[in-house]
Design a protein around this motif. Structure first.
Motif, PDB file in Angstrom:
ATOM      1  N   SER A 172       0.093   3.948  -3.703  1.00  0.00           N
ATOM      2  CA  SER A 172      -0.167   2.583  -3.638  1.00  0.00           C
ATOM      3  C   SER A 172      -1.589   2.120  -4.631  1.00  0.00           C
ATOM      4  O   SER A 172      -2.569   1.680  -4.109  1.00  0.00           O
ATOM      5  CB  SER A 172      -0.682   2.002  -2.062  1.00  0.00           C
ATOM      6  OG  SER A 172       0.465   2.237  -1.308  1.00  0.00           O
ATOM      7  N   MET A 173      -1.079   2.609  -5.930  1.00  0.00           N
ATOM      8  CA  MET A 173      -2.487   2.167  -6.757  1.00  0.00           C
ATOM      9  C   MET A 173      -1.677   2.073  -8.147  1.00  0.00           C
ATOM     10  O   MET A 173      -0.653   2.418  -8.715  1.00  0.00           O
ATOM     11  CB  MET A 173      -3.218   3.305  -6.950  1.00  0.00           C
ATOM     12  CG  MET A 173      -2.696   4.898  -7.422  1.00  0.00           C
ATOM     13  SD  MET A 173      -3.979   6.008  -7.480  1.00  0.00           S
ATOM     14  CE  MET A 173      -4.625   6.062  -5.634  1.00  0.00           C
ATOM     15  N   LEU A 174      -2.616   1.382  -9.113  1.00  0.00           N
ATOM     16  CA  LEU A 174      -2.025   1.085 -10.385  1.00  0.00           C
ATOM     17  C   LEU A 174      -3.302   2.045 -11.069  1.00  0.00           C
ATOM     18  O   LEU A 174      -4.335   1.859 -10.792  1.00  0.00           O
ATOM     19  CB  LEU A 174      -2.403  -0.232 -10.839  1.00  0.00           C
ATOM     20  CG  LEU A 174      -1.135  -1.257 -10.617  1.00  0.00           C
ATOM     21  CD1 LEU A 174      -1.387  -2.702 -10.594  1.00  0.00           C
ATOM     22  CD2 LEU A 174       0.020  -0.973 -11.055  1.00  0.00           C
ATOM     23  N   ASP A 190       3.432  -9.245  -2.158  1.00  0.00           N
ATOM     24  CA  ASP A 190       1.962  -9.311  -2.105  1.00  0.00           C
ATOM     25  C   ASP A 190       1.392  -9.539  -3.613  1.00  0.00           C
ATOM     26  O   ASP A 190       2.211  -9.609  -4.413  1.00  0.00           O
ATOM     27  CB  ASP A 190       1.401  -7.839  -1.634  1.00  0.00           C
ATOM     28  CG  ASP A 190       0.399  -7.874  -1.373  1.00  0.00           C
ATOM     29  OD1 ASP A 190      -0.596  -8.827  -1.190  1.00  0.00           O
ATOM     30  OD2 ASP A 190      -0.395  -6.668  -1.000  1.00  0.00           O
ATOM     31  N   SER A 191       0.340  -9.890  -3.451  1.00  0.00           N
ATOM     32  CA  SER A 191      -0.289 -10.027  -4.968  1.00  0.00           C
ATOM     33  C   SER A 191      -2.056  -9.763  -4.960  1.00  0.00           C
ATOM     34  O   SER A 191      -2.407  -9.669  -3.833  1.00  0.00           O
ATOM     35  CB  SER A 191      -0.215 -11.549  -5.406  1.00  0.00           C
ATOM     36  OG  SER A 191      -0.705 -12.554  -4.646  1.00  0.00           O
ATOM     37  N   GLY A 192      -2.440  -9.862  -5.906  1.00  0.00           N
ATOM     38  CA  GLY A 192      -4.066  -9.366  -5.804  1.00  0.00           C
ATOM     39  C   GLY A 192      -4.596  -9.333  -7.431  1.00  0.00           C
ATOM     40  O   GLY A 192      -3.838  -9.349  -8.458  1.00  0.00           O
ATOM     41  N   ALA A 193      -5.843  -9.197  -7.467  1.00  0.00           N
ATOM     42  CA  ALA A 193      -6.632  -9.174  -8.776  1.00  0.00           C
ATOM     43  C   ALA A 193      -6.731  -7.718  -9.015  1.00  0.00           C
ATOM     44  O   ALA A 193      -6.730  -7.048  -8.439  1.00  0.00           O
ATOM     45  CB  ALA A 193      -7.934  -9.709  -8.964  1.00  0.00           C
ATOM     46  N   ILE A 230      -2.981  -1.326  -4.466  1.00  0.00           N
ATOM     47  CA  ILE A 230      -2.053  -2.266  -4.334  1.00  0.00           C
ATOM     48  C   ILE A 230      -1.518  -2.099  -3.081  1.00  0.00           C
ATOM     49  O   ILE A 230      -1.449  -0.971  -2.336  1.00  0.00           O
ATOM     50  CB  ILE A 230      -1.176  -2.441  -5.512  1.00  0.00           C
ATOM     51  CG1 ILE A 230      -0.528  -1.067  -5.624  1.00  0.00           C
ATOM     52  CG2 ILE A 230      -1.773  -2.669  -6.705  1.00  0.00           C
ATOM     53  CD1 ILE A 230       0.593  -1.158  -6.514  1.00  0.00           C
ATOM     54  N   GLY A 231      -0.709  -3.123  -2.517  1.00  0.00           N
ATOM     55  CA  GLY A 231      -0.344  -3.306  -1.005  1.00  0.00           C
ATOM     56  C   GLY A 231       1.280  -2.875  -0.944  1.00  0.00           C
ATOM     57  O   GLY A 231       2.126  -3.590  -0.748  1.00  0.00           O
ATOM     58  N   THR A 240       1.534  -8.474  -8.937  1.00  0.00           N
ATOM     59  CA  THR A 240       2.353  -9.046  -7.896  1.00  0.00           C
ATOM     60  C   THR A 240       3.378  -8.030  -7.662  1.00  0.00           C
ATOM     61  O   THR A 240       3.710  -7.333  -8.357  1.00  0.00           O
ATOM     62  CB  THR A 240       3.145 -10.471  -8.508  1.00  0.00           C
ATOM     63  OG1 THR A 240       3.786 -10.245  -9.745  1.00  0.00           O
ATOM     64  CG2 THR A 240       2.064 -11.505  -8.479  1.00  0.00           C
ATOM     65  N   ILE A 241       3.834  -8.011  -6.369  1.00  0.00           N
ATOM     66  CA  ILE A 241       4.947  -7.089  -5.840  1.00  0.00           C
ATOM     67  C   ILE A 241       6.006  -8.024  -5.106  1.00  0.00           C
ATOM     68  O   ILE A 241       5.926  -8.914  -4.537  1.00  0.00           O
ATOM     69  CB  ILE A 241       4.314  -6.190  -4.803  1.00  0.00           C
ATOM     70  CG1 ILE A 241       3.142  -5.557  -5.251  1.00  0.00           C
ATOM     71  CG2 ILE A 241       5.255  -5.264  -4.179  1.00  0.00           C
ATOM     72  CD1 ILE A 241       2.373  -4.408  -4.222  1.00  0.00           C
TER      73      ILE A 241
END
Length: 277
Positions: A176-178, A228-231, A249-250, A197-198
């Motif tokens: 669960s990571m970039l 999901d989404s995030g910065a 990330i989620g 975004t996922i």
């Protein structure tokens, strides 16, 4: 000897640099701005920090400033100063104070170079550290949570050179990571800024639609297929460094792998777009 048990809560604002810019950080204080990015020439610079006490009791605070770098884990590391490090040129007032409940304290600082600044970035970290209240000095079995807030101050001197490379950008769905590996050969910091975004497999609408959604108010309904989404983690990569910056990330609830991850951002003035199936 102090009898109270003390828990120090570290908030390295830009600094673990994982988007901790909350209006009310843990510790029940509000501090603004979160960091400074200034232009440094021959004239003195004067700035101020605003702290608000949101607790129901007074807080005692100590102010310190240090030279620093980012270590291999992208964590702030205090290092000795040099003739070109910013903290050598900074004057801060006050260095200690007490803020009453709902009260405000202004901390002023000035930057006055003692020597001609070299071209590029000069930086310092201002630490605001809560001190143990007098009432707990002799109490047994008391537990007190104290805050330590680190505020980065960047001052750039012309000519500034931006030169960074995104060596790799990978997605580890299982963890669960970039992971973004960034090399900085310029003379000031760089950051990968943007969003991820996922989406359910087969529903990604394209990067333009992704941008349109990100720019909309959070109260609007999510597009079909968006999970999901995030910065992105915008931790700075300092001049001369090569670092791997990780963004959690989620994807933990999507172990089946039937989803895609889209990343859109900027590294300096270079656009970044990548889709991970």
């Amino acid at each position: 000897m102090k009898k109270a048990a003390v828990i120090i809560l570290f908030l390295l604002c830009s600094l673990t640099f994982t988007n901790l810019y909350a209006d009310t950080p843990p510790g029940h204080i509000a501090i603004s701005p979160p960091f400074f990015e200034l232009s440094l020439g021959s004239k003195p610079i004067n700035e101020s920090i605003r702290m608000v006490n949101l607790k129901k009791e007074p807080i005692k605070v100590k102010v310190e400033v240090y030279n620093w770098t980012m270590d291999e884990k992208n964590e702030v590391k205090v290092i000795p100063g040099t003739s070109q490090s910013l903290e050598q040129w900074m004057l801060i007032n006050p260095l200690s104070f007490t803020v009453e409940p709902a009260g405000t304290q202004i901390i002023r600082f000035s930057i006055r170079p003692r020597t001609k600044p070299d071209p590029g970035e000069h930086h310092a970290m201002i630490f605001l550290t809560e001190q143990l209240p007098d009432s707990l000095e002799t109490k047994k079995n008391a537990i007190k949570v104290l805050f330590r807030y680190g505020m980065a101050v960047y001052a750039d001197t012309d000519p500034v050179k931006k030169s960074s490379t995104l060596a790799s950008l990978t997605c580890d769905k299982g963890a669960s990571m970039l992971k973004a590996e960034i090399s900085n050969t310029g003379n000031i910091r760089t950051r990968l800024k943007g969003n991820y975004t996922i989406w359910k497999a087969g529903t990604f609408p394209g990067f333009k639609a992704m941008t349109d959604y990100i720019n909309k108010p959070k109260t609007e309904k999510k597009p079909d297929g968006l999970l999901d989404s995030g910065a992105l983690n915008s931790a700075p990569v300092l001049a001369g460094q090569r670092r791997t910056v990780i963004t959690p990330i989620g994807t933990r609830d999507n172990k089946a792998g039937n989803f895609v991850v889209a990343v859109k951002g900027m590294l300096d003035d270079k656009p970044v777009e990548k889709l991970f199936p």
